[in-house]
Design a protein around this motif. Structure first.
Motif, PDB file in Angstrom:
ATOM      1  N   UNK A 119      -4.212   4.165 -37.131  1.00  0.00           N
ATOM      2  CA  UNK A 119      -3.473   5.230 -36.764  1.00  0.00           C
ATOM      3  C   UNK A 119      -3.390   5.262 -35.195  1.00  0.00           C
ATOM      4  N   UNK A 120      -2.119   5.358 -34.622  1.00  0.00           N
ATOM      5  CA  UNK A 120      -2.040   5.340 -33.360  1.00  0.00           C
ATOM      6  C   UNK A 120      -1.443   6.640 -32.698  1.00  0.00           C
TER       7      UNK A 120
ATOM      8  N   UNK B 275      -5.465  14.165 -36.805  1.00  0.00           N
ATOM      9  CA  UNK B 275      -6.415  13.152 -37.371  1.00  0.00           C
ATOM     10  C   UNK B 275      -7.773  13.392 -37.048  1.00  0.00           C
ATOM     11  N   UNK B 276      -8.905  13.787 -37.841  1.00  0.00           N
ATOM     12  CA  UNK B 276     -10.222  13.708 -37.261  1.00  0.00           C
ATOM     13  C   UNK B 276     -10.897  12.527 -37.777  1.00  0.00           C
ATOM     14  N   UNK B 277     -11.294  11.745 -36.741  1.00  0.00           N
ATOM     15  CA  UNK B 277     -12.081  10.800 -37.035  1.00  0.00           C
ATOM     16  C   UNK B 277     -13.365  10.643 -36.756  1.00  0.00           C
ATOM     17  N   UNK B 278     -14.252  10.199 -37.903  1.00  0.00           N
ATOM     18  CA  UNK B 278     -15.672  10.075 -37.769  1.00  0.00           C
ATOM     19  C   UNK B 278     -16.259   8.850 -37.611  1.00  0.00           C
ATOM     20  N   UNK B 279     -15.594   7.494 -38.446  1.00  0.00           N
ATOM     21  CA  UNK B 279     -16.131   6.307 -38.058  1.00  0.00           C
ATOM     22  C   UNK B 279     -14.984   5.352 -38.018  1.00  0.00           C
ATOM     23  N   UNK B 280     -14.853   4.735 -36.720  1.00  0.00           N
ATOM     24  CA  UNK B 280     -13.769   3.886 -36.696  1.00  0.00           C
ATOM     25  C   UNK B 280     -13.835   2.975 -35.358  1.00  0.00           C
ATOM     26  N   UNK B 281     -13.060   1.943 -35.237  1.00  0.00           N
ATOM     27  CA  UNK B 281     -13.010   1.338 -33.919  1.00  0.00           C
ATOM     28  C   UNK B 281     -11.878   2.008 -33.306  1.00  0.00           C
TER      29      UNK B 281
ATOM     30  N   UNK C 247      -7.515  11.906 -23.968  1.00  0.00           N
ATOM     31  CA  UNK C 247      -5.914  12.070 -22.990  1.00  0.00           C
ATOM     32  C   UNK C 247      -5.625  10.849 -23.010  1.00  0.00           C
ATOM     33  N   UNK C 248      -6.106   9.872 -23.820  1.00  0.00           N
ATOM     34  CA  UNK C 248      -5.440   8.521 -23.801  1.00  0.00           C
ATOM     35  C   UNK C 248      -4.594   8.345 -24.857  1.00  0.00           C
ATOM     36  N   UNK C 249      -3.620   7.110 -24.884  1.00  0.00           N
ATOM     37  CA  UNK C 249      -3.022   6.710 -26.126  1.00  0.00           C
ATOM     38  C   UNK C 249      -4.087   5.724 -26.777  1.00  0.00           C
ATOM     39  N   UNK C 250      -4.235   5.798 -28.008  1.00  0.00           N
ATOM     40  CA  UNK C 250      -5.399   4.982 -28.490  1.00  0.00           C
ATOM     41  C   UNK C 250      -4.835   4.528 -29.862  1.00  0.00           C
ATOM     42  N   UNK C 251      -5.424   3.330 -30.296  1.00  0.00           N
ATOM     43  CA  UNK C 251      -5.320   2.838 -31.597  1.00  0.00           C
ATOM     44  C   UNK C 251      -6.564   3.144 -32.362  1.00  0.00           C
TER      45      UNK C 251
END
Ligand code: BTN
Length: 259
Positions: A223-224, A246-252, A210-214
């Motif tokens: 991706x923001x 975007x489907x994110x599996x490994x990231x900060x 539910x948040x805005x995230x980088x």
């Protein structure tokens, strides 16, 4: 605050094999270097000198101030054929149980996807799952416990004592709850995959949703957007400003602001 804080304590009986190490490079690596266990076992230390973090990073912890806990699941907790969903859920479940355990002593505890436990937006604990060999699963938890402001590894970190923990017995109780609840949940997932209510509990504590995230990928790309959900393997779904998903599996992930 009571006593000498960096003391050993008992774990629940569900862990039949517990070793406290005076010092160790990495509790995860220590367990991985032993032969496979026949049931759940744990290695703990207040003095971990070369802790491993996510994405090949180091986990830095001043001696006596941070608790390193690694659990190696025994065959009784690992499905015969662990699915991608089970593997993806495991660190998130550990994070969700740690959030629940820490809530007994601190307010504003949440999980930043994928594996950072936050108190009031600052990182107090990290989780690292490893599969060192087929049918071996190790979950490592590092908790900043007694660090003073000047000892924090980053300005975005905090410690339990800085967040109001007053007594070591609160931590001992929280670790006991973490392990007991984790084992109960994993037993329920031994045959039937990851139940919907477990995903519900995870979603309930992931403050990224539910948040805005980088999102910062290991290759530096970013991706923001808005983190909208987790998929059935625990990957983060992020919808960018052009509407692309975007489907994110490994990231900060950096939390930007609530939407
Ligand atoms: C992270 O935030 O990047 C994960 C940190 C995980 C650290 C713990 S401490 C216990 C276990 N042993 C290790 O070497 N790493 C994990």
């Amino acid at each position: 605050m009571t006593g000498n804080q960096a003391e050993t304590f008992s774990l629940p009986d569900v862990v039949p094999d517990v070793v406290w190490l005076d010092s160790v490079e990495s509790t995860n690596e220590y367990l991985a270097s032993q032969s496979a266990p026949s049931s759940l076992r744990a290695a703990l230390s207040w003095n971990q000198s070369a802790g491993r973090g996510r994405l090949g990073r180091a986990w830095i912890s001043p001696a006596g101030k941070s608790l390193a806990l690694s659990l190696e699941l025994g065959p009784e907790l690992i499905p015969d054929e662990p699915s991608e969903s089970w593997r993806g859920a495991l660190p998130l479940i550990t994070g969700a149980q740690l959030v629940a355990a820490l809530e007994s002593m601190c307010d504003k505890v949440s999980l930043k996807w994928p594996n950072d436990v936050l108190i009031d937006g600052k990182k107090v604990a990290g989780i690292l799952g490893q599969i060192p060999a087929p049918r071996r699963v190790i979950i490592g938890v590092g908790i900043n416990v007694w660090l003073a402001d000047s000892e924090l590894p980053t300005p975005e970190s905090t410690s339990l004592v800085l967040q109001g923990m007053t007594d070591a017995s609160q931590l001992h109780k929280a670790i006991g709850e973490l392990i007991t609840q984790l084992v109960t949940t994993l037993q329920s997932m031994r045959q039937d995959g990851v139940p919907e209510d477990v995903w519900g509990k995870i979603r309930g504590v992931v403050s990224t949703l539910g948040r805005e995230a980088r999102v910062i990928f290991p290759d530096g790309q970013e991706v923001v957007g808005t983190a909208t959900d987790l998929d059935d393997c625990g990957r983060l779904i992020v919808c960018d400003h052009s509407g692309e998903s975007h489907t994110v599996s490994a990231a900060d992930v950096q939390h930007l602001r609530p939407v």
